[in-house]
Each structure stands twice: as C-alpha cells, then as structure tokens.
Design a protein around this motif. Structure first.
Motif, PDB file in Angstrom:
ATOM      1  N   LYS A 197      -2.027   7.188  -5.796  1.00  0.00           N
ATOM      2  CA  LYS A 197      -0.634   7.073  -6.702  1.00  0.00           C
ATOM      3  C   LYS A 197      -0.962   6.819  -7.757  1.00  0.00           C
ATOM      4  CE  LYS A 197       2.944   7.917  -4.914  1.00  0.00           C
ATOM      5  NZ  LYS A 197       3.875   7.599  -3.842  1.00  0.00           N
ATOM      6  N   ASP A 198      -1.230   5.182  -8.509  1.00  0.00           N
ATOM      7  CA  ASP A 198      -1.601   4.960  -9.467  1.00  0.00           C
ATOM      8  C   ASP A 198      -2.678   4.709  -9.917  1.00  0.00           C
ATOM      9  OD1 ASP A 198       0.936   3.168  -7.891  1.00  0.00           O
ATOM     10  OD2 ASP A 198      -0.213   1.934  -7.388  1.00  0.00           O
ATOM     11  N   THR A 235      -2.236  -2.307   3.562  1.00  0.00           N
ATOM     12  CA  THR A 235      -0.694  -1.786   3.380  1.00  0.00           C
ATOM     13  C   THR A 235      -0.523  -0.516   4.288  1.00  0.00           C
ATOM     14  OG1 THR A 235       0.208  -3.015   2.034  1.00  0.00           O
ATOM     15  CG2 THR A 235       1.455  -1.633   2.549  1.00  0.00           C
ATOM     16  N   MET A 269       2.680  10.961   1.034  1.00  0.00           N
ATOM     17  CA  MET A 269       3.665  10.009   0.312  1.00  0.00           C
ATOM     18  C   MET A 269       2.871  10.377  -1.631  1.00  0.00           C
ATOM     19  SD  MET A 269       1.911   6.763   2.264  1.00  0.00           S
ATOM     20  CE  MET A 269       1.968   5.204   0.562  1.00  0.00           C
ATOM     21  N   SER A 286      -4.137  -0.345   0.099  1.00  0.00           N
ATOM     22  CA  SER A 286      -3.590   1.206   0.350  1.00  0.00           C
ATOM     23  C   SER A 286      -3.284   2.181  -0.233  1.00  0.00           C
ATOM     24  CB  SER A 286      -1.943   0.708   0.145  1.00  0.00           C
ATOM     25  OG  SER A 286      -1.577   0.726  -1.152  1.00  0.00           O
ATOM     26  N   TYR A 287      -2.671   3.088   0.336  1.00  0.00           N
ATOM     27  CA  TYR A 287      -2.713   4.974  -0.144  1.00  0.00           C
ATOM     28  C   TYR A 287      -2.026   4.850  -1.544  1.00  0.00           C
ATOM     29  CZ  TYR A 287      -3.607   6.121   4.267  1.00  0.00           C
ATOM     30  OH  TYR A 287      -4.589   7.474   5.561  1.00  0.00           O
ATOM     31  N   GLU A 288      -1.109   4.074  -2.154  1.00  0.00           N
ATOM     32  CA  GLU A 288      -0.314   3.992  -3.051  1.00  0.00           C
ATOM     33  C   GLU A 288      -1.808   3.702  -4.123  1.00  0.00           C
ATOM     34  OE1 GLU A 288       2.148   4.482  -3.620  1.00  0.00           O
ATOM     35  OE2 GLU A 288       3.961   4.006  -2.016  1.00  0.00           O
ATOM     36  N   PRO A 294       0.234   3.272   5.677  1.00  0.00           N
ATOM     37  CA  PRO A 294       1.315   4.112   4.584  1.00  0.00           C
ATOM     38  C   PRO A 294       2.382   4.823   5.613  1.00  0.00           C
ATOM     39  CG  PRO A 294      -0.854   5.346   6.256  1.00  0.00           C
ATOM     40  CD  PRO A 294      -0.711   3.999   5.981  1.00  0.00           C
TER      41      PRO A 294
END
Length: 289
Positions: free
Chosen positions: A145-146, A219, A167, A140-142, A221
């Motif tokens: 960020k992580d 997942t 995001m 995912s794009y997340e 975005p």
C-alpha cells in the motif's frame, strides 16, 4: 394402457436408470460407495507441507497423514491420490472428479457455500517470501500500500487474495501464479517482489533456494478486524453427509492423541497451532466468526 400412459411409463423408466447411473445418486452416497469398494479418490495440491508426493512417490503432509489414519479407521483399503492445482480442488469435489480434498484448505464462508468442511485439522499463520536481503524492505502487506510499484504474488484460488484485497491492495499490484513452485522463479525473474503464502509454505520454500528468504520480522495481515490465522480442513460434497459425520467422529478421536499432535508439529506447526486447531469450530468459521 393408452399411448399417453405408455409414454409416461417409458419416461419414468429412463429417468430411474439415469439416476442410477449418476455419481453419488444412490441413497448412501460416498459412505455406501466406500463401504462397497474400499476405495476413495482424494485430491491434493502437491504443496509442502500441506499435502504432496515425496521423492519416494508416497503422498504425505499435514492433511494426507491425518486423512490416511482416519480413512483406515473407516475401513478404506485404497486411496487414489489426484494432484490438482489448488484452485481446482473445490470445483473437482463439487463435480465428483474427486471424493474429498486433502490440502489444509482454509475454512472460509465463501468456500463453505460450495462444499462441506470437516472438523478443523490444522491451523497456521501467514508469511511473505522475498529475495535474499529483502531489497525492498518488505515486512507486511502494508508495504504494498505504501509503494504502488511493488508486485505481490499469490496462488490462484488461495485465500491470501482475500487478505490482500481486504487491506486495500489494488488488483494492479497482484500477480496470480499457478502453484507454490512458481514463486521462486517469479521472484528471481523480478515478476513479483514478494510471494504471499502461509508461514509454513514460506518456511519450506526458503529452504529450496539460497536466493530467497522469509520476510523477518513479519506482521500478520488484518482480516475481519483481527490478525490472520487460517484453519485447514478436508472438503467434501455437500450431499455426502453420512460419510462426513463418520469421518469427523474418527478425526475427533484421533486429535485427542499425542500421535496426531506429534505429526502436526513434525511439519513445523507449533504447540499453539495444534491447540488452536483442536479448539476451532468449523460451523463458527463458516459463519465468519
């Protein structure tokens, strides 16, 4: 006639000739031009499956196939296809270098301010292309960020940049590339850790090389508070209202046929995608809804 009046008359004459010489300055605009010449200039981004030139030299794809049918119904005898980088399509439409873009461009409010979009012709979700084995476990794009060390590749001018920014992915983690064809070399060279594109683009790129795969599971975005779904349409100059109206009428009629649905699904779109395109409102999308 006084000298002053003569100068005014001369200026008005020159102005009238200048207006006649300007592209699209005549009252009929693109519709009149096409009816007179039978020719239209259409831009594509050479991206499979949205609009591309095949090995046989023929232009095909989700958008061009529909465009060819509609333009034929409108009496167009000849289409001049122009291949441009995706990000150059809207500027080319606005400048009159092409008459329309046929690249399944996502209908977004900021784009609607620059051009007029046709009735929606396609709908699709997003995806990520990663190295075989997905070594960074990106789904995912997340993930970006992580892990601030990860780099995300995006084509210049593509709406995936909006998704990433909304995001909270910082610009320092985004690598802009010129075209889809640059994604695989960038992944192989380690310049990027994933390439963000539509699900269809990711699927087709993964078939080109055994060194890359689509991230699965994936997942979608979140954009404007909901999972992303893009709606592709044809773009035109805002002044070409008569042509756009006629084009939309023919496109709406074509979309009621099974032939249109079969062609959409031939390129990998699902029944859900087809129905989403049929139901979409360009006006609502331009308004951000």
């Amino acid at each position: 006639m006084t000298s002053y009046k003569k100068r005014i008359a001369s200026l008005l004459t020159l102005l009238s000739f200048s207006l006649i010489a300007l592209p699209g300055a005549h009252a009929g605009g693109l519709l009149e031009k096409v009816e007179k010449t039978g020719t239209i200039k259409v831009g594509i981004a050479n991206e499979i499956p949205y609009g591309y030139k095949g090995a046989d030299g023929k232009v095909q794809g989700i958008a061009p196939n529909a465009a060819k049918h509609v333009l034929h119904e409108m009496g167009v005898k000849r289409i001049e296809w122009v291949i441009l980088p995706f990000g150059a399509l809207i500027p080319a439409v606005k400048a009159g270098r092409i008459d329309m873009a046929s690249a399944s461009q996502n209908v977004l409010p900021e784009r609607c301010k620059q051009v007029t979009f046709s009735k929606v012709n396609s709908s699709y979700g997003e995806g990520l292309l990663v190295a075989k084995g997905n070594p960074h476990n990106i789904h995912s794009y997340e993930a970006f960020k992580d892990n601030p060390k990860l780099k995300l590749g995006i084509v210049t001018g593509a709406d995936e940049l909006n998704f990433a920014q909304s995001m909270g992915i910082p610009q320092s983690q985004i690598v802009m590339i010129n075209a889809n064809s640059d994604a695989i070399p960038a992944l192989q060279a380690g310049r990027i850790d994933a390439y963000a594109a539509t699900g269809l683009t990711v699927h087709n790129l993964a078939k080109r090389s055994p060194t890359v795969v689509g991230a699965e599971p994936f997942t979608q975005p979140i954009y404007h508070g909901k999972p992303t779904r893009s709606y592709g349409a044809f773009s035109f100059r805002k002044s070409d209202t008569a042509f756009i109206k006629r084009f939309d009428e023919k496109l709406a009629a074509y979309q009621k046929t099974e032939a249109w649905a079969r062609d959409e699904m031939h390129y990998g779109l699902s029944h859900e995608d087809v129905e989403a395109a049929r139901k979409a409102s360009t006006a609502m999308l331009c308004a951000g809804h």
